[in-house]
Design a protein around this motif. Structure first.
Motif, mmCIF file in Angstrom:
data_model
loop_
_atom_site.group_PDB
_atom_site.id
_atom_site.type_symbol
_atom_site.label_atom_id
_atom_site.label_comp_id
_atom_site.label_asym_id
_atom_site.label_seq_id
_atom_site.Cartn_x
_atom_site.Cartn_y
_atom_site.Cartn_z
ATOM 1 N N LEU A 18 -5.584 -23.602 -24.497
ATOM 2 C CA LEU A 18 -6.885 -23.389 -25.145
ATOM 3 C C LEU A 18 -6.731 -23.230 -26.655
ATOM 4 C CD1 LEU A 18 -8.645 -21.036 -22.565
ATOM 5 C CD2 LEU A 18 -9.125 -23.451 -23.016
ATOM 6 N N GLN A 19 -5.672 -22.546 -27.067
ATOM 7 C CA GLN A 19 -5.429 -22.413 -28.507
ATOM 8 C C GLN A 19 -5.136 -23.781 -29.111
ATOM 9 O OE1 GLN A 19 -2.137 -19.936 -29.770
ATOM 10 N NE2 GLN A 19 -3.110 -19.591 -31.740
ATOM 11 N N ASN A 20 -4.418 -24.606 -28.368
ATOM 12 C CA ASN A 20 -4.118 -25.955 -28.830
ATOM 13 C C ASN A 20 -5.396 -26.765 -29.006
ATOM 14 O OD1 ASN A 20 -3.194 -28.930 -28.335
ATOM 15 N ND2 ASN A 20 -1.357 -27.788 -28.890
ATOM 16 N N LYS A 21 -6.343 -26.614 -28.093
ATOM 17 C CA LYS A 21 -7.629 -27.314 -28.216
ATOM 18 C C LYS A 21 -8.383 -26.812 -29.457
ATOM 19 C CE LYS A 21 -9.878 -28.799 -24.490
ATOM 20 N NZ LYS A 21 -9.682 -30.197 -24.520
ATOM 21 N N GLU A 22 -8.272 -25.524 -29.740
ATOM 22 C CA GLU A 22 -8.903 -24.972 -30.942
ATOM 23 C C GLU A 22 -8.258 -25.561 -32.196
ATOM 24 O OE1 GLU A 22 -9.317 -20.703 -33.217
ATOM 25 O OE2 GLU A 22 -9.150 -20.685 -31.035
ATOM 26 N N TRP A 23 -6.933 -25.708 -32.171
ATOM 27 C CA TRP A 23 -6.249 -26.333 -33.292
ATOM 28 C C TRP A 23 -6.789 -27.736 -33.534
ATOM 29 C CZ3 TRP A 23 -0.598 -25.401 -31.341
ATOM 30 C CH2 TRP A 23 -0.235 -24.077 -31.567
ATOM 31 N N MET A 24 -6.969 -28.465 -32.423
ATOM 32 C CA MET A 24 -7.450 -29.842 -32.560
ATOM 33 C C MET A 24 -8.820 -29.859 -33.223
ATOM 34 S SD MET A 24 -6.860 -32.998 -32.398
ATOM 35 C CE MET A 24 -5.396 -33.153 -31.412
ATOM 36 N N SER A 25 -9.668 -28.910 -32.892
ATOM 37 C CA SER A 25 -10.988 -28.885 -33.533
ATOM 38 C C SER A 25 -10.847 -28.603 -35.028
ATOM 39 C CB SER A 25 -11.922 -27.879 -32.855
ATOM 40 O OG SER A 25 -11.516 -26.558 -33.095
ATOM 41 N N LEU A 100 9.322 -24.356 -26.397
ATOM 42 C CA LEU A 100 7.859 -24.463 -26.321
ATOM 43 C C LEU A 100 7.193 -23.384 -27.170
ATOM 44 C CD1 LEU A 100 5.310 -25.740 -24.951
ATOM 45 C CD2 LEU A 100 5.532 -23.935 -23.246
ATOM 46 N N ILE A 101 7.682 -22.165 -27.066
ATOM 47 C CA ILE A 101 7.120 -21.052 -27.837
ATOM 48 C C ILE A 101 7.410 -21.234 -29.321
ATOM 49 C CG2 ILE A 101 7.135 -18.536 -28.138
ATOM 50 C CD1 ILE A 101 5.966 -19.594 -25.435
ATOM 51 N N GLU A 102 8.614 -21.703 -29.650
ATOM 52 C CA GLU A 102 8.964 -21.939 -31.051
ATOM 53 C C GLU A 102 8.096 -23.036 -31.656
ATOM 54 O OE1 GLU A 102 13.134 -22.743 -30.724
ATOM 55 O OE2 GLU A 102 13.673 -20.614 -30.842
ATOM 56 N N GLU A 103 7.870 -24.109 -30.885
ATOM 57 C CA GLU A 103 7.015 -25.199 -31.371
ATOM 58 C C GLU A 103 5.588 -24.706 -31.566
ATOM 59 O OE1 GLU A 103 5.288 -29.101 -29.304
ATOM 60 O OE2 GLU A 103 7.429 -29.289 -29.743
ATOM 61 N N HIS A 104 5.121 -23.887 -30.641
ATOM 62 C CA HIS A 104 3.770 -23.332 -30.733
ATOM 63 C C HIS A 104 3.628 -22.479 -32.005
ATOM 64 C CE1 HIS A 104 -0.087 -22.334 -28.886
ATOM 65 N NE2 HIS A 104 0.084 -21.136 -29.375
ATOM 66 N N ALA A 105 4.636 -21.648 -32.255
ATOM 67 C CA ALA A 105 4.609 -20.802 -33.454
ATOM 68 C C ALA A 105 4.651 -21.653 -34.730
ATOM 69 C CB ALA A 105 5.774 -19.824 -33.422
ATOM 70 N N ALA A 106 5.454 -22.723 -34.709
ATOM 71 C CA ALA A 106 5.547 -23.599 -35.879
ATOM 72 C C ALA A 106 4.214 -24.291 -36.149
ATOM 73 C CB ALA A 106 6.661 -24.630 -35.673
ATOM 74 N N ILE A 107 3.545 -24.736 -35.090
ATOM 75 C CA ILE A 107 2.244 -25.397 -35.269
ATOM 76 C C ILE A 107 1.226 -24.394 -35.803
ATOM 77 C CG2 ILE A 107 0.328 -26.556 -34.106
ATOM 78 C CD1 ILE A 107 2.417 -27.776 -32.187
#
Length: 132
Positions: A18-25, A100-107
């Protein structure tokens, strides 16, 4: 892994998705906004050129281009991350690593930096346009 842990992991993965979808917006908004600012800058260029140096104009132009490039690259990264999360949510047997967590934090960090760069560029552009 017991059922409670798998349930908790699933919930956390859904939150990441869901956070990723928010990023996309955010990224899509920045793309639209950048097109608008480039159009505004182009329309006001003649007026801006009367009271600003070519160096100042080039700096804003380069900032707009750089912001657009960063937005495009970040969009690709967010899409890739979103597909990864979607795949993990569909196939719960996939292993989830620290990567996965590291990539998420980097994004997350890149999104924040891009939003800050956007605000700074917007302020400069408005000052330049409104100054005329």
């Amino acid at each position: 892994m017991d059922v409670l842990s798998e349930s908790r992991l699933s919930t956390e993965l859904q939150e990441l998705y869901l956070q990723n979808k928010e990023w996309m917006s955010h990224v899509l908004f920045l793309e639209d906004e950048n097109r608008f600012f480039q159009k505004l800058f182009g329309q006001k260029l003649f007026v801006i050129g009367k009271s600003h140096t070519a160096k100042q104009i080039n700096l804003i132009s380069e900032s707009l281009a750089s912001l657009q490039e960063k937005t495009v690259n970040l969009k690709k990264l967010v899409i890739k991350h979103q597909h990864l999360l979607k795949g993990i949510l569909k196939d719960t047997s996939q292993l989830i690593g620290l990567g996965l967590i590291e990539e998420h934090a980097a994004i997350t960090k890149e999104i924040q930096e891009l939003l800050l760069a956007d605000r700074l560029m917007k302020s400069k552009l408005f000052l330049m346009v409104e100054g005329n």
